[in-house]
Design a protein around this motif. Sequence first.
Motif, PDB file in Angstrom:
ATOM      1  N   VAL A  27      43.155  50.785  35.833  1.00 31.77           N
ATOM      2  CA  VAL A  27      44.141  49.730  36.097  1.00 31.77           C
ATOM      3  C   VAL A  27      43.981  49.174  37.512  1.00 31.77           C
ATOM      4  N   ARG A  28      43.904  50.076  38.470  1.00 37.48           N
ATOM      5  CA  ARG A  28      43.804  49.645  39.868  1.00 37.48           C
ATOM      6  C   ARG A  28      42.353  49.277  40.192  1.00 37.48           C
ATOM      7  N   LYS A  29      42.190  48.072  40.779  1.00 37.09           N
ATOM      8  CA  LYS A  29      40.860  47.602  41.162  1.00 37.09           C
ATOM      9  C   LYS A  29      40.940  46.906  42.511  1.00 37.09           C
ATOM     10  N   ASP A  30      39.850  46.909  43.216  1.00 35.16           N
ATOM     11  CA  ASP A  30      39.767  46.189  44.475  1.00 35.16           C
ATOM     12  C   ASP A  30      38.335  45.696  44.656  1.00 35.16           C
ATOM     13  N   TYR A  31      38.209  44.560  45.338  1.00 35.24           N
ATOM     14  CA  TYR A  31      36.902  43.949  45.549  1.00 35.24           C
ATOM     15  C   TYR A  31      36.753  43.507  47.001  1.00 35.24           C
ATOM     16  N   ALA A  32      35.542  43.517  47.475  1.00 33.40           N
ATOM     17  CA  ALA A  32      35.250  42.882  48.752  1.00 33.40           C
ATOM     18  C   ALA A  32      35.442  41.380  48.603  1.00 33.40           C
ATOM     19  N   ASN A  33      35.891  40.736  49.661  1.00 29.55           N
ATOM     20  CA  ASN A  33      36.127  39.287  49.593  1.00 29.55           C
ATOM     21  C   ASN A  33      34.862  38.536  49.192  1.00 29.55           C
ATOM     22  N   SER A  34      33.725  39.042  49.604  1.00 28.98           N
ATOM     23  CA  SER A  34      32.469  38.346  49.354  1.00 28.98           C
ATOM     24  C   SER A  34      32.073  38.318  47.864  1.00 28.98           C
ATOM     25  N   VAL A  35      32.685  39.176  47.049  1.00 25.41           N
ATOM     26  CA  VAL A  35      32.307  39.227  45.624  1.00 25.41           C
ATOM     27  C   VAL A  35      33.463  38.878  44.690  1.00 25.41           C
ATOM     28  N   LYS A  36      34.653  38.664  45.233  1.00 25.14           N
ATOM     29  CA  LYS A  36      35.812  38.341  44.386  1.00 25.14           C
ATOM     30  C   LYS A  36      35.541  37.090  43.568  1.00 25.14           C
ATOM     31  N   GLY A  37      35.889  37.171  42.287  1.00 29.33           N
ATOM     32  CA  GLY A  37      35.687  36.043  41.392  1.00 29.33           C
ATOM     33  C   GLY A  37      34.292  35.991  40.785  1.00 29.33           C
ATOM     34  N   ARG A  38      33.377  36.806  41.295  1.00 32.47           N
ATOM     35  CA  ARG A  38      32.008  36.828  40.760  1.00 32.47           C
ATOM     36  C   ARG A  38      31.651  38.182  40.141  1.00 32.47           C
ATOM     37  N   PHE A  39      32.171  39.252  40.702  1.00 24.39           N
ATOM     38  CA  PHE A  39      31.869  40.608  40.220  1.00 24.39           C
ATOM     39  C   PHE A  39      33.103  41.183  39.526  1.00 24.39           C
ATOM     40  N   THR A  40      32.857  42.009  38.516  1.00 30.28           N
ATOM     41  CA  THR A  40      33.930  42.695  37.805  1.00 30.28           C
ATOM     42  C   THR A  40      33.554  44.157  37.619  1.00 30.28           C
ATOM     43  N   ILE A  41      34.463  45.043  38.010  1.00 28.52           N
ATOM     44  CA  ILE A  41      34.247  46.472  37.819  1.00 28.52           C
ATOM     45  C   ILE A  41      35.086  46.946  36.646  1.00 28.52           C
ATOM     46  N   SER A  42      34.519  47.843  35.856  1.00 28.18           N
ATOM     47  CA  SER A  42      35.240  48.409  34.713  1.00 28.18           C
ATOM     48  C   SER A  42      34.727  49.825  34.479  1.00 28.18           C
ATOM     49  N   ARG A  43      35.443  50.563  33.660  1.00 29.14           N
ATOM     50  CA  ARG A  43      35.011  51.923  33.357  1.00 29.14           C
ATOM     51  C   ARG A  43      35.365  52.299  31.931  1.00 29.14           C
ATOM     52  N   ASP A  44      34.599  53.228  31.389  1.00 29.75           N
ATOM     53  CA  ASP A  44      34.856  53.786  30.081  1.00 29.75           C
ATOM     54  C   ASP A  44      34.844  55.301  30.243  1.00 29.75           C
ATOM     55  N   ASN A  45      36.015  55.892  30.330  1.00 33.45           N
ATOM     56  CA  ASN A  45      36.094  57.329  30.594  1.00 33.45           C
ATOM     57  C   ASN A  45      35.559  58.162  29.427  1.00 33.45           C
ATOM     58  N   ALA A  46      35.600  57.625  28.227  1.00 31.51           N
ATOM     59  CA  ALA A  46      35.059  58.352  27.080  1.00 31.51           C
ATOM     60  C   ALA A  46      33.538  58.488  27.173  1.00 31.51           C
ATOM     61  N   LYS A  47      32.914  57.544  27.882  1.00 41.66           N
ATOM     62  CA  LYS A  47      31.456  57.561  28.030  1.00 41.66           C
ATOM     63  C   LYS A  47      31.019  57.940  29.448  1.00 41.66           C
ATOM     64  N   ASN A  48      31.981  58.324  30.288  1.00 45.74           N
ATOM     65  CA  ASN A  48      31.672  58.693  31.672  1.00 45.74           C
ATOM     66  C   ASN A  48      30.839  57.611  32.367  1.00 45.74           C
ATOM     67  N   THR A  49      31.274  56.369  32.212  1.00 45.96           N
ATOM     68  CA  THR A  49      30.484  55.241  32.703  1.00 45.96           C
ATOM     69  C   THR A  49      31.359  54.276  33.486  1.00 45.96           C
ATOM     70  N   VAL A  50      30.819  53.761  34.571  1.00 47.24           N
ATOM     71  CA  VAL A  50      31.450  52.672  35.312  1.00 47.24           C
ATOM     72  C   VAL A  50      30.439  51.532  35.382  1.00 47.24           C
ATOM     73  N   ILE A  51      30.949  50.325  35.193  1.00 48.31           N
ATOM     74  CA  ILE A  51      30.114  49.134  35.100  1.00 48.31           C
ATOM     75  C   ILE A  51      30.444  48.169  36.231  1.00 48.31           C
ATOM     76  N   LEU A  52      29.422  47.524  36.778  1.00 48.56           N
ATOM     77  CA  LEU A  52      29.635  46.420  37.711  1.00 48.56           C
ATOM     78  C   LEU A  52      28.925  45.199  37.129  1.00 48.56           C
ATOM     79  N   GLN A  53      29.708  44.276  36.616  1.00 47.10           N
ATOM     80  CA  GLN A  53      29.170  43.028  36.090  1.00 47.10           C
ATOM     81  C   GLN A  53      29.093  42.030  37.234  1.00 47.10           C
ATOM     82  N   MET A  54      27.898  41.539  37.509  1.00 49.42           N
ATOM     83  CA  MET A  54      27.676  40.650  38.645  1.00 49.42           C
ATOM     84  C   MET A  54      27.224  39.286  38.124  1.00 49.42           C
TER      85      MET A  54
END
Length: 120
Positions: A54-81
């Motif tokens: 639920v809680r997310k934070d981004y550097a100003n330089s990537v806000k609006g372009r990068f998205t972070i997400s996670r899937d705890n069932a798969k032990n995975t975190v994603i950075l979509q750029m």
Amino acid sequence: QLQASGGGLVQAGGSLRLSCTTSGRTFSTYAMGWFRQAPGKEREFVAAIGWSGVRKDYANSVKGRFTISRDNAKNTVILQMNSLKPEDTAVYYCAGSRSWTVRADLYDSWGQGTLVTVSS
């Protein structure tokens, strides 16, 4: 313990999807972050996500372009750029922290890094 992948060479304006996985059984209790380090520069914060996603934070330089997400069932975190720029060129690292933070020195688990190169 953390394995990052998905880096590569892309033209400016393009997209890449970075993944970070772990075999650790406590992944779902960790805040996860992405950091990057360009040649000759210090490591910098890119994005972070809390244990629940639920809680997310981004550097100003990537806000609006990068998205972070996670899937705890798969032990995975994603950075979509998306809308990548040449200044996004760096080695990208994923990291885990037992508490919420954007400070690299407070993350205690680090992956090996994956290189992202954005050509102009």
